[in-house]
Design a protein around this motif. Structure first.
Motif: not given
Length: 139
Positions: A73-78, A98-99, A103-107
């Motif tokens: 999930d995009a929210l996993d990026i911390v 931005r990161r 990630r969300q665009e890739l998903i």
């Protein structure tokens, strides 16, 4: 009369069959890569599901689900300790966002891929592909 008993057990995993599956995996990996499924293990997920279901459509969806599972999930990026070393404030919220957006665009891209085996992705009966069989049928 009794049949002679062989002392060797039949192999559950014949070498010829395993060799053929390895060759198929190389070709399958290329096809999945061309279709947008490029994470490691997608071909294994495809082959495992196909072995069970014998259905290309569900096998392709299993490969897509595998890639989505690896993406997370995009929210996993911390922010990590490495980010804190490079930026004293940890990580700027702009860089973190931005990161996450990347990630969300890739998903979203993976979710939007068209399953080439889906019935909906087949062309209507009156549309011609300009292939030999279609041209002969149209003539």
């Amino acid at each position: 009369m009794d049949q002679p008993v062989s002392s060797t057990q039949p192999s559950a995993h014949p070498a010829d069959e395993i060799r053929e599956q390895r060759n198929i995996a190389i070709i399958l990996r290329t096809h999945l890569l061309n279709q947008g499924l490029d994470m490691p293990g997608c071909e294994t997920a495809y082959m495992a599901d196909f072995w069970v279901s014998k259905d290309c459509q569900t096998a392709w969806e299993a490969a897509r689900r595998h890639q989505l599972m690896l993406l997370g999930d995009a929210l996993d990026i911390v922010p990590t300790g490495r980010d804190a070393r490079s930026d004293r404030s940890g990580m700027t919220s702009l860089e973190l966002q931005r990161r996450r957006d990347a990630r969300q665009e890739l998903i979203d891209r993976v979710r939007g891929l068209v399953n080439p085996f889906a019935v909906d992705s087949l062309l209507p009966a009156d549309q011609i592909l300009r292939g030999n069989a279609d041209l002969e049928r149209a003539a």
